[in-house]
Design a protein around this motif. Structure first.
Motif, short mmCIF file in Angstrom:
data_model
loop_
_atom_site.label_atom_id
_atom_site.label_comp_id
_atom_site.label_asym_id
_atom_site.label_seq_id
_atom_site.Cartn_x
_atom_site.Cartn_y
_atom_site.Cartn_z
N GLN A 165 -0.14 10.51 -7.05
CA GLN A 165 0.54 11.44 -7.95
C GLN A 165 0.07 11.30 -9.39
OE1 GLN A 165 4.71 10.68 -7.30
NE2 GLN A 165 4.69 11.55 -5.25
N GLY A 166 -1.08 10.65 -9.59
CA GLY A 166 -1.68 10.60 -10.91
C GLY A 166 -1.28 9.43 -11.77
N PRO B 210 0.80 -1.24 0.00
CA PRO B 210 0.00 0.00 0.00
C PRO B 210 0.82 1.28 0.00
CG PRO B 210 -0.95 -1.60 1.49
CD PRO B 210 0.35 -2.18 1.04
N ASP B 211 1.92 1.32 0.76
CA ASP B 211 2.70 2.56 0.82
C ASP B 211 3.33 2.89 -0.52
OD1 ASP B 211 4.40 0.30 1.12
OD2 ASP B 211 6.00 1.60 1.89
N VAL B 212 3.71 1.87 -1.29
CA VAL B 212 4.32 2.12 -2.59
C VAL B 212 3.26 2.45 -3.63
CG1 VAL B 212 5.69 1.11 -4.46
CG2 VAL B 212 6.31 0.67 -2.08
N ARG B 213 2.22 1.58 -3.71
CA ARG B 213 1.17 1.82 -4.70
C ARG B 213 0.51 3.18 -4.48
NH1 ARG B 213 -2.25 -0.91 -8.16
NH2 ARG B 213 -1.22 -2.91 -7.78
N ASP B 214 0.15 3.49 -3.23
CA ASP B 214 -0.53 4.75 -2.96
C ASP B 214 0.32 5.95 -3.32
OD1 ASP B 214 -2.60 3.24 -2.03
OD2 ASP B 214 -2.27 3.67 0.10
#
Length: 342
Positions: A287-288, A278-282
């Motif tokens: 950021q679009g 989640p921290d990477v994907r989010d």
């Protein structure tokens, strides 16, 4: 009986050897070749991957090498010609795999045959941004200013043949304006010069442009996507503004053709682990960008589809962008020979 036992023994030995090879990979450092300058998305992705592997205690060693020469062709070709043993990977992108084949003569590699697709990591649309000193708050005002001042405006690109170059050339054809192309060796130096006011405008990926837009160093006029981007919800799509351009960037991992399936499977699995966290994907979604991931087969089909799509865009008649045109074919003249460009 003895012969049967011998055959079974050989089969068992091959299975054990194959399993041992799978367990051993990667027994050597893995070099990620990024065919662009540092600080762009293509550079961020493998460095983030290496960081997250280390944080998770994975013993694999990831080495990132930037090779920006020849508009990315040199670095891309170096991977195509590397031993297919899983120790050299390419951070591939839209330009070197889907655009250049339709613009450059005699590419030293075949984007569909020289590589084994591993995984598609990130896709992100472009956004048209201008320096705040440019007296234009809308696309219509920018076009009007450019027509009143032919040759005065300049646009930066990530390199000759990159998505920002194609998008700007299509805008020139669509609007009938004269703006000067200034190519750079990657997105980061192009954006730096735009922020400093050395160039007037550029099509930059939303992910990289967003901080500059929020800081007031860029003014966003339109997003080159089907739908508005949540991170820039107040910025219209270019299609809404009468310029039906859907051009962006994508990045994914490839290996030299012939790389063992176990190596490809390991890389795909580990990249998926890192970029589904989640921290990477989010971080990217906020950021679009999108983080599609998926199988090597899906990535291969995606590359084929993108190559066909951009081939159509690059060869599109001018009349489809500018109704006042005589319908001449726009082949590749504004893009020149990307393989001979730095």
């Amino acid at each position: 009986m003895n012969r049967a036992c011998a055959v079974m023994g050989v089969a068992t030995a091959l299975f054990v050897a194959s399993a041992a090879h799978a367990d051993e990979y990667p027994s050597k450092p893995i070099k990620f070749v990024v065919p662009a300058a540092p600080a762009g998305i293509g550079d961020i992705l493998p460095r983030l991957f290496a960081q997250k592997l280390a944080e998770a205690g994975n013993p694999a060693t990831i080495v990132v090498e930037n090779r920006a020469g020849g508009a990315g062709v040199i670095g891309t070709d170096s991977v195509a010609k590397s031993p297919p043993d899983g120790t050299t990977l390419l951070m591939g992108n839209h330009a070197v795999l889907a655009m250049y084949p339709h613009m450059a003569k005699n590419l030293p590699y075949d984007p569909l045959k020289s590589f084994a697709p591993v995984i598609l990591q990130v896709t992100v649309p472009n956004v048209l941004v201008v320096h705040p000193s440019i007296p234009a708050n809308t696309l219509a005002e920018l076009i009007a200013y450019a027509k009143a001042n032919p040759g005065k405006l300049s646009y930066a690109s990530q390199g000759t043949g990159a998505s920002g170059h194609i998008a700007a050339e299509l805008l020139k054809l669509h609007a009938g304006i004269d703006i000067v192309h200034v190519p750079y060796k990657g997105a980061a130096p192009a954006a730096q010069d735009l922020a400093a006011g050395h160039v007037s405008m550029m099509f930059d990926v939303v992910t990289l442009a967003l901080p500059q837009i929020k800081a007031g160093r860029f003014r966003a006029l339109g997003v080159a996507a089907k739908e508005r981007v949540a991170a820039l919800s107040d910025v219209p799509t270019l299609t809404e503004l009468g310029f039906p351009a859907e051009i962006g960037a994508w990045f994914g991992v490839l290996a030299p053709a012939g790389t063992p399936p176990d190596a490809i499977a390991w890389i795909n699995r580990e990249v998926t682990k890192v970029f589904t966290a989640p921290d990477v994907r989010d971080r990217f979604v906020q950021q679009g960008a999108a983080v599609p991931l998926g199988t090597p087969e899906a990535f291969g089909k995606f590359i084929e589809a993108e190559s066909a799509r951009y081939g159509d865009i690059i060869r599109r008649p001018i009349s489809s962008w500018n109704s006042g045109s005589s319908g001449r074919w726009h082949r590749a003249e504004p893009f020149l020979q990307v393989r001979d460009r730095a």
